[in-house]
Scaffold this motif. Structure first.
Motif, short mmCIF file in Angstrom:
data_model
loop_
_atom_site.label_atom_id
_atom_site.label_comp_id
_atom_site.label_asym_id
_atom_site.label_seq_id
_atom_site.Cartn_x
_atom_site.Cartn_y
_atom_site.Cartn_z
N UNK A 75 0.85 -1.18 0.00
CA UNK A 75 0.00 0.00 0.00
C UNK A 75 0.89 1.24 0.00
N UNK A 76 0.41 2.27 -0.65
CA UNK A 76 1.15 3.53 -0.73
C UNK A 76 1.10 4.21 0.63
N UNK A 77 2.00 5.11 0.85
CA UNK A 77 2.18 5.67 2.19
C UNK A 77 1.09 6.61 2.66
N UNK A 78 1.21 6.96 3.91
CA UNK A 78 0.29 7.85 4.61
C UNK A 78 0.84 9.27 4.56
N UNK A 79 0.00 10.23 4.28
CA UNK A 79 0.44 11.63 4.14
C UNK A 79 0.32 12.34 5.48
N UNK A 80 1.36 12.19 6.30
CA UNK A 80 1.36 12.76 7.64
C UNK A 80 1.86 14.21 7.63
N UNK A 81 1.56 14.97 8.67
CA UNK A 81 2.11 16.32 8.79
C UNK A 81 3.65 16.31 8.82
#
Length: 170
Positions: A75-81
């Motif tokens: 799965x593609x990554x998480x867009x975190x702050x």
């Protein structure tokens, strides 16, 4: 590229084992992608993306399929702050990306003769016409070309000059 998937195929003068190493080993990914993956590559294992000092982790950021030298999917990554701050991405754009469905990347690695490999990259599950598919559609050719160049010459492509808008890939 369709409205919800990106497919990119390239031929690399390297055997499948070297292509696999370049996709999974930090010594390679750091050179052509600028990031590393912390995972054991077992199906179901979480992946931590480490890029520009930011660590991106999420329980849904996982290995989906892993057949060494043949196939890898996650799965593609998480867009975190934290990721956005390290990548220079504005909060408004980060929030837009974070609100889109999680996507999936699959690499198919196929030998073509003794020293040539066909690598097919499929990045799918985008919201049709989304900002994310546009960003990834511009970034994958450069990323794949840098991987190919690294394996064939020993050096990745140089970083492109900074443009008006960041094109995150990891």
């Amino acid at each position: 590229m369709s409205d919800s998937a990106i497919t990119y195929t390239l031929y690399i003068q390297a055997d499948p084992a070297r292509v696999w190493q370049a996709l999974t080993e930090p010594a390679y990914t750091r050179r052509y992608w600028g990031l590393t993956f912390e995972t054991d590559w077992a199906v179901g294992s979480q992946m931590e993306w480490v890029e520009r000092g930011a660590r991106t982790r999420d329980p849904e950021q996982v290995v989906l399929d892993c057949v060494p030298d043949r196939r890898l999917s996650y799965t593609w990554h998480t867009f975190t702050p934290e990721w956005a701050a390290s990548a220079g991405v504005a909060e408004e754009l980060r929030a837009e990306l974070a609100g889109q469905p999680r996507t999936k990347v699959t690499y198919e690695i196929e030998p073509v003769g003794d020293t040539l490999t066909r690598l097919t990259i499929l990045h799918e599950g985008f919201e049709p016409g989304s900002t994310l598919i546009g960003m990834c559609g511009r970034a994958w050719p450069m990323l794949a070309s840098s991987l190919k160049t690294l394996l064939e010459t020993g050096a990745p492509l140089p970083e492109p000059p900074a443009g008006p808008a960041p094109e995150p890939m990891g």
